[in-house]
Design a protein around this motif. Structure first.
Motif, short mmCIF file in Angstrom:
data_model
loop_
_atom_site.label_atom_id
_atom_site.label_comp_id
_atom_site.label_asym_id
_atom_site.label_seq_id
_atom_site.Cartn_x
_atom_site.Cartn_y
_atom_site.Cartn_z
N UNK A 314 0.84 -1.21 0.00
CA UNK A 314 0.00 0.00 0.00
C UNK A 314 0.87 1.25 0.00
N UNK A 315 1.93 1.26 0.80
CA UNK A 315 2.82 2.41 0.85
C UNK A 315 3.47 2.66 -0.50
N UNK A 316 3.92 1.58 -1.14
CA UNK A 316 4.53 1.73 -2.47
C UNK A 316 3.53 2.30 -3.46
N UNK A 317 2.29 1.78 -3.41
CA UNK A 317 1.26 2.28 -4.34
C UNK A 317 1.00 3.77 -4.13
N UNK A 318 0.90 4.19 -2.88
CA UNK A 318 0.68 5.60 -2.58
C UNK A 318 1.82 6.46 -3.10
N UNK A 319 3.06 5.99 -2.88
CA UNK A 319 4.22 6.76 -3.35
C UNK A 319 4.23 6.87 -4.87
N UNK A 320 3.91 5.76 -5.55
CA UNK A 320 3.88 5.79 -7.02
C UNK A 320 2.80 6.75 -7.52
N UNK A 321 1.59 6.68 -6.90
CA UNK A 321 0.50 7.57 -7.32
C UNK A 321 0.86 9.02 -7.08
N UNK A 322 1.47 9.30 -5.94
CA UNK A 322 1.89 10.67 -5.64
C UNK A 322 2.89 11.18 -6.67
N UNK A 323 3.83 10.29 -7.03
CA UNK A 323 4.84 10.68 -8.02
C UNK A 323 4.20 10.98 -9.37
N UNK A 324 3.20 10.17 -9.74
CA UNK A 324 2.51 10.40 -11.01
C UNK A 324 1.76 11.74 -11.00
N UNK A 325 1.08 12.06 -9.89
CA UNK A 325 0.34 13.32 -9.80
C UNK A 325 1.29 14.51 -9.90
N UNK A 326 2.41 14.43 -9.17
CA UNK A 326 3.38 15.53 -9.21
C UNK A 326 3.92 15.70 -10.63
N UNK A 327 4.22 14.59 -11.30
CA UNK A 327 4.74 14.66 -12.68
C UNK A 327 3.71 15.31 -13.60
N UNK A 328 2.43 14.92 -13.44
CA UNK A 328 1.38 15.48 -14.30
C UNK A 328 1.24 16.99 -14.08
N UNK A 329 1.26 17.42 -12.83
CA UNK A 329 1.14 18.85 -12.52
C UNK A 329 2.29 19.63 -13.13
N UNK A 330 3.52 19.10 -13.00
CA UNK A 330 4.67 19.80 -13.57
C UNK A 330 4.57 19.92 -15.07
N UNK A 331 4.14 18.83 -15.74
CA UNK A 331 4.01 18.87 -17.20
C UNK A 331 2.94 19.88 -17.64
N UNK A 332 1.81 19.90 -16.92
CA UNK A 332 0.75 20.85 -17.26
C UNK A 332 1.23 22.29 -17.15
N UNK A 333 1.95 22.59 -16.08
CA UNK A 333 2.46 23.95 -15.90
C UNK A 333 3.44 24.32 -16.99
N UNK A 334 4.28 23.36 -17.37
CA UNK A 334 5.23 23.65 -18.45
C UNK A 334 4.51 23.94 -19.76
N UNK A 335 3.49 23.13 -20.05
CA UNK A 335 2.76 23.34 -21.30
C UNK A 335 2.03 24.69 -21.29
N UNK A 336 1.41 25.03 -20.12
CA UNK A 336 0.71 26.31 -20.02
C UNK A 336 1.67 27.47 -20.18
N UNK A 337 2.85 27.35 -19.56
CA UNK A 337 3.85 28.40 -19.66
C UNK A 337 4.33 28.55 -21.09
N UNK A 338 4.54 27.42 -21.76
CA UNK A 338 4.98 27.46 -23.17
C UNK A 338 3.90 28.07 -24.04
N UNK A 339 2.63 27.75 -23.79
CA UNK A 339 1.53 28.31 -24.58
C UNK A 339 1.42 29.81 -24.42
N UNK A 340 1.58 30.33 -23.24
CA UNK A 340 1.54 31.76 -23.01
C UNK A 340 2.66 32.47 -23.74
N UNK A 341 3.85 31.88 -23.76
CA UNK A 341 4.96 32.51 -24.47
C UNK A 341 4.67 32.57 -25.97
N UNK A 342 4.09 31.52 -26.53
CA UNK A 342 3.76 31.50 -27.98
C UNK A 342 2.73 32.59 -28.32
N UNK A 343 1.73 32.76 -27.42
CA UNK A 343 0.68 33.74 -27.67
C UNK A 343 1.24 35.16 -27.64
#
Length: 348
Positions: A314-343
């Motif tokens: 269970x602990x491993x599953x929680x850690x993996x899920x947390x890592x996936x959420x953090x990765x997704x948030x970072x990618x979204x912010x990068x894409x949003x930041x890149x989109x604003x620069x293009x605009x």
């Protein structure tokens, strides 16, 4: 002519939890007939390790060379005519202790020769090579003798046994039955000579080496089954207890292979116990535990292999899920930041 093999009897198990438990054994051999070997030899072992040796050719007791991690720790120098030790396995000899040892050597040699001549005459052995042996062993627990017995054999067959603590004699040869006078004399000798010598011969600082334990698996080439092995290595002294558990229950001995303690090249020992596991058992995802008890370990060593405990999973599953959420948030912010620069670039 081939000399009959010397059979060393192995003492029963001692209490591994106590670091103050030691065994002291002596094996003496008398050979009658023409051979290239000394007529009488004696070996003294502490915790199954040879520490002293005597034979009738050199007529003296010497400390055998003992190596720890390939480093000599004890040796005998004939030029200075005394023992030199960098690791004292016993109290330095006093005059009294030296006299006791000399007496024991002479006594055992005399007993061996007399018993050998008696049995050669009894069995009409006038030719050939014949071997008489005496085996003395004791266990010392917290400076107290818990067991002390003497056994005699002729040509590989036991002929006599004597418990030096209870003074009970068991003999298979009528000629070896003691009279009351002889029995009283032997009681005094064992109580006043052998017993004090065995207690002064106990090791003071016998070093221990902690075992390295692991559980390994490999595929058996012929059957395709998986072999799960519990391996303990690098331990000293050699007395060890290794148990393989399946889901916290001991695996029956009939299912295991191995179990023989073998020497390493550095003076330590190793032991392996293996279990052959089928594909069906692997799919059941059992948890295997290697449990090792040894003098160097306060309690025991446990090493696991197999299915992961629920809490850890269970602990491993929680850690993996947390890592996936953090990765997704970072990618979204990068894409949003890149989109604003293009605009902004397009507006410019």
């Amino acid at each position: 002519m081939k000399v009959p093999a010397v059979v060393l009897l192995i003492l029963g198990s001692v209490h591994l939890a106590s670091t103050d438990t030691h065994s002291l054994t002596m094996v003496a051999t008398f050979i009658s007939g023409e051979t290239q070997f000394p007529e009488i030899t004696m070996v003294l072992l502490v915790n199954d390790v040879p520490v002293e040796y005597y034979d009738s050719d050199i007529k003296k007791i010497i400390t055998m060379a003992v190596l720890v991690n390939d480093v000599p720790v004890e040796y005998y120098d004939s030029d200075i005519n005394k023992f030199v030790s960098r690791r004292h396995w016993r109290v330095n000899d006093s005059i009294q202790e030296t006299d006791l040892r000399d007496y024991v050597v002479a006594d055992i040699g005399n007993i061996l020769q007399k018993s050998s001549h008696t049995l050669m005459k009894k069995y009409n052995h006038t030719q050939g090579v014949h071997v008489s042996q005496e085996f003395a062993a004791c266990d010392l627990e917290d400076e107290t003798l818990s067991r002390f017995f003497i056994m005699s054999a002729y040509d590989g067959e036991e002929k006599f046994q004597y418990d030096a603590l209870s003074h009970i004699q068991n003999t298979l040869v009528p000629e070896f039955v003691w009279s009351k006078e002889t029995s009283d004399i032997r009681k005094q000798i064992y109580a006043n000579t052998y017993q004090p010598l065995s207690q002064t011969g106990s090791p003071l600082s016998d070093p221990t080496e902690r075992p390295r334990v692991r559980v390994i698996q490999k595929t058996e080439p012929h059957s395709g089954r998986t072999q799960v092995s519990c391996v303990a290595t690098g331990f000293y002294p050699r007395r060890v207890n290794v148990t393989l558990l399946r889901d916290d229950r001991p695996v029956p001995d009939r299912e295991l292979t191995g179990g023989e303690v073998l020497p390493n090249g550095d003076g330590t020992y190793q032991l392996r116990r293996s279990l052959s596991v089928s594909e069906e058992e692997l799919r059941e995802r059992h948890r295997y535990t290697c449990t090792v008890s040894h003098l160097s370990v306060d309690n025991k060593l446990d090493v696991n292999w197999g299915k992961t405990p629920v809490r850890i999973a269970v602990l491993i599953a929680v850690l993996v899920l947390t890592a996936l959420i953090i990765t997704a948030v970072v990618l979204c912010r990068r894409r949003r930041h890149t989109g604003e620069e293009d605009e902004d670039w397009m507006m410019d």
